[in-house]
Scaffold this motif. Structure first.
Motif, PDB file in Angstrom:
ATOM      1  N   UNK A  16      -3.484  62.448  42.736  1.00 57.81           N
ATOM      2  CA  UNK A  16      -2.728  62.650  41.616  1.00 57.81           C
ATOM      3  C   UNK A  16      -1.727  61.395  41.285  1.00 57.81           C
ATOM      4  N   UNK A  17      -1.388  60.871  42.238  1.00 56.01           N
ATOM      5  CA  UNK A  17      -0.496  59.478  42.086  1.00 56.01           C
ATOM      6  C   UNK A  17      -1.405  58.190  41.669  1.00 56.01           C
ATOM      7  N   UNK A  18      -2.735  58.218  41.846  1.00 60.92           N
ATOM      8  CA  UNK A  18      -3.435  56.988  41.275  1.00 60.92           C
ATOM      9  C   UNK A  18      -4.185  57.477  40.214  1.00 60.92           C
ATOM     10  N   UNK A  46      -1.758  64.711  30.308  1.00 55.90           N
ATOM     11  CA  UNK A  46      -0.583  64.186  30.578  1.00 55.90           C
ATOM     12  C   UNK A  46      -0.640  63.656  31.990  1.00 55.90           C
ATOM     13  N   UNK A  47       0.089  62.283  32.306  1.00 51.71           N
ATOM     14  CA  UNK A  47       0.185  61.904  33.442  1.00 51.71           C
ATOM     15  C   UNK A  47       0.669  62.968  34.676  1.00 51.71           C
ATOM     16  N   UNK A  48       0.084  63.115  35.675  1.00 49.61           N
ATOM     17  CA  UNK A  48       0.640  64.093  36.611  1.00 49.61           C
ATOM     18  C   UNK A  48       1.898  63.588  37.361  1.00 49.61           C
ATOM     19  N   UNK A  49       2.729  64.585  37.516  1.00 51.20           N
ATOM     20  CA  UNK A  49       3.971  64.492  38.117  1.00 51.20           C
ATOM     21  C   UNK A  49       5.035  63.470  37.354  1.00 51.20           C
ATOM     22  N   UNK A  50       4.659  63.495  35.905  1.00 55.95           N
ATOM     23  CA  UNK A  50       5.658  62.488  35.247  1.00 55.95           C
ATOM     24  C   UNK A  50       5.845  63.337  33.982  1.00 55.95           C
ATOM     25  N   UNK A  51       5.267  64.175  33.630  1.00 56.57           N
ATOM     26  CA  UNK A  51       5.518  65.428  32.432  1.00 56.57           C
ATOM     27  C   UNK A  51       4.496  66.373  32.550  1.00 56.57           C
ATOM     28  N   UNK A  52       4.810  67.154  31.597  1.00 55.70           N
ATOM     29  CA  UNK A  52       3.949  68.362  31.505  1.00 55.70           C
ATOM     30  C   UNK A  52       4.057  68.831  30.142  1.00 55.70           C
ATOM     31  N   UNK A  84      -0.231  73.407  36.302  1.00 59.51           N
ATOM     32  CA  UNK A  84       0.757  72.211  36.313  1.00 59.51           C
ATOM     33  C   UNK A  84       0.959  71.688  34.822  1.00 59.51           C
ATOM     34  N   UNK A  85       0.145  72.238  33.847  1.00 63.78           N
ATOM     35  CA  UNK A  85       0.258  72.084  32.534  1.00 63.78           C
ATOM     36  C   UNK A  85       0.074  70.529  32.133  1.00 63.78           C
ATOM     37  N   UNK A  86      -0.729  70.002  32.742  1.00 63.65           N
ATOM     38  CA  UNK A  86      -1.265  68.371  32.361  1.00 63.65           C
ATOM     39  C   UNK A  86      -2.477  68.427  31.938  1.00 63.65           C
TER      40      UNK A  86
END
Length: 163
Positions: A16-18, A46-52, A84-86
């Motif tokens: 999910x970071x890539x 939405x970009x994972x781990x940057x927003x939701x 995760x709401x992405x």
């Protein structure tokens, strides 16, 4: 480590970071006992781990896109939000091309952003929804606009391949 046996889930193997959202990604095609194909898509908004997407907005997108997609894409079985709401899992009969899926997502989000009224949103009362108080058309519109402004890629790792 406990002795609980868990099956490997493809989505949890994805780095999910890539990835670079928004995108449409074919996760897998499963064949049933009679040979029927069911395809699972990752619709990442939405970009994972940057927003939701806030729950109320995501809930309204979910209810509305469920009906809109069924008018634009044959064989829709379900579209369900990620915890995760992405974004969403989209499950369909057959193997539609990712570009066809992306086009249906784009037009549906455009309708949510610009045309859908509160009266169009299904499942907004206690009879038809288990959490009917948790909706926001305003949030759904704002997030739909944001996704459309960024564009939807057909490659989860390369933003230059916009649909």
């Amino acid at each position: 480590m406990s002795d609980v046996e868990l099956a490997e889930v493809e989505s949890f193997q994805l780095d999910h970071t890539k990835v670079r959202a928004p995108y449409v990604r074919k996760i897998a095609v499963e064949l049933g006992p009679k040979g029927d194909a069911i395809t699972n898509y990752d619709i990442r908004l939405v970009q994972p781990n940057e927003g939701e997407i806030p729950t109320a907005g995501l809930h309204t997108i979910e209810h509305t896109i469920a009906g809109l997609l069924r008018t634009r894409l044959a064989g829709v079985i379900d579209i369900s939000p990620f915890g995760c709401r992405t974004g969403f899992h989209l499950i369909v009969w057959g193997e539609p091309d990712p570009a066809e899926v992306a086009a249906a997502i784009k037009t549906s989000l455009a309708d949510i952003a610009e045309r859908v009224s509160w009266d169009d949103v299904p499942g907004t009362d206690a009879i038809s929804c288990g959490n009917y108080r948790d909706h926001s058309l305003h949030s759904a519109r704002e997030w739909s606009r944001l996704v459309l402004e960024r564009g939807i890629s057909l490659d989860p790792f390369d933003r230059s391949k916009l649909a």
